[in-house]
Design an enzyme around this catalytic site. Structure first.
Site, PDB file in Angstrom:
ATOM      1  CB  SER A 157       8.221  -5.875   4.722  1.00 24.45           C
ATOM      2  OG  SER A 157       9.318  -5.113   5.189  1.00 24.45           O
TER       3      SER A 157
ATOM      4  CE1 TYR B 264      10.959 -10.245   5.793  1.00 25.03           C
ATOM      5  CE2 TYR B 264      11.843  -8.013   5.848  1.00 25.03           C
ATOM      6  CZ  TYR B 264      10.805  -8.902   6.082  1.00 25.03           C
ATOM      7  OH  TYR B 264       9.619  -8.448   6.606  1.00 25.03           O
TER       8      TYR B 264
HETATM    9  C1  8X3 Z   1      10.595  -5.427   8.369  1.00 26.83           C
HETATM   10  C2  8X3 Z   1      10.673  -3.994   8.056  1.00 26.83           C
HETATM   11  O1  8X3 Z   1      12.067  -1.890   8.386  1.00 26.83           O
HETATM   12  O2  8X3 Z   1      12.669  -3.843   9.681  1.00 26.83           O
HETATM   13  O3  8X3 Z   1       9.571  -6.025   7.677  1.00 26.83           O
HETATM   14  O4  8X3 Z   1      13.113  -3.815   7.320  1.00 26.83           O
HETATM   15  S1  8X3 Z   1      12.216  -3.342   8.385  1.00 26.83           S
END
Ligand code: 8X3
Length: 266
Positions: free
Chosen positions: A148, A161
């Site tokens: 990500s 996250y």
């Molecule tokens: C998620 C990407 O931009 O929503 O993996 O943080 S974001």
């Protein structure tokens, strides 16, 4: 440790096609990637917990095997079944993972953080470690880690996250060092905002909160990411695509997003 739920649902057809293993493949990016790989001639093996949905992704030619990446025994049984059927893995797509919660560190939920660590980091390591002997049996192996933009950016409320995805990035780069000299490519695909079940899971089923994440912009789709994966894996075997960063044009960073009020999905 939970009891393993590994079981065979699909039927293998051939070992001549390159074997692609996709985790977290019951929906979203994993499902779209598996389907697209199937269209490109791969023998797909899909793993996830939701076996009924997984079977639909696998279709008639794919193999659907239940997999809980947070349970090492389940991972071992999943990979043992692949070894038995195909004896090798040409492509591993580590897609299982996701976000849980949006709390600041001061109020961090242990359960959310443990959950994110288990799926994004430990699970990825368990699957990779178990698949490596099979990747080494392929003429040309390839590992694609779906990370990500949160793997190199941070935002308030996102530490659980972003920390986990930073770890995925570190693991990916370390693998490239450790496998240097072997015919195994390592690619990181780092998406920004992709509209899937990602935000529904993150907000523990709160669909209104999840919808707001994508309001006023046109987010990426799971198929956009599948397209990136397929492009990376179909380059000639001497070409290693280290990383692909892909975002909606409206997203400059995780926290700077141009939204058009009253014009969702514009
Ligand atoms: C998620 C990407 O931009 O929503 O993996 O943080 S974001």
């Amino acid at each position: 440790m939970k009891a393993s739920t590994a079981s065979i649902v699909g039927g293998a057809t051939t070992t001549k096609s390159p074997v692609a293993v996709v985790t977290g493949a019951s929906s979203g990016i994993g499902a779209a990637t598996a389907i697209e790989l199937g269209r490109h001639g791969y023998q797909i093996v899909v793993g996830a917990r939701r076996i009924d949905r997984l079977q639909r992704v696998a279709g008639e030619d794919g193999v659907a095997l239940s997999l809980d990446v947070t349970n090492e025994q389940s991972v071992k049984e999943f990979v043992a079944e692949i070894a038995k059927r195909f004896g090798r893995v040409d492509l591993l797509v580590n897609n299982a993972g996701g976000a849980l919660g949006m709390g600041p560190i001061a109020q961090a939920s242990d359960d959310d953080w443990i959950g994110m660590w288990q799926t994004n980091v430990l699970g990825l390591m368990w699957v990779t470690r178990a698949c490596l002997p099979l990747l080494r049996k392929a003429k040309h192996g390839h590992i694609v880690n779906i990370s990500s933009v949160a793997g190199f950016e941070t935002y308030a409320g996102g530490a659980g996250y972003t920390a986990a995805k930073h770890a995925v990035r570190a693991i990916t780069r370390t693998l490239r060092l450790e496998l240097n000299g072997e015919p195994i490519r390592i690619t990181e695909v780092a998406p920004g905002l992709v509209e899937t079940e990602f935000s529904i899971v993150r907000f523990h089923g709160d669909r209104k909160a999840a919808k707001a994440v994508y309001e006023g912009l046109k987010p990426l789709t799971a198929e956009d990411i599948a397209d990136c994966v397929v492009w990376a894996v179909t380059r000639p075997p001497h070409v290693d695509i280290d990383e692909i960063v892909v975002r909606p044009v409206a997203q400059a960073t995780t926290w700077k997003v141009a939204r058009k009020p009253g014009r969702p999905k514009a």
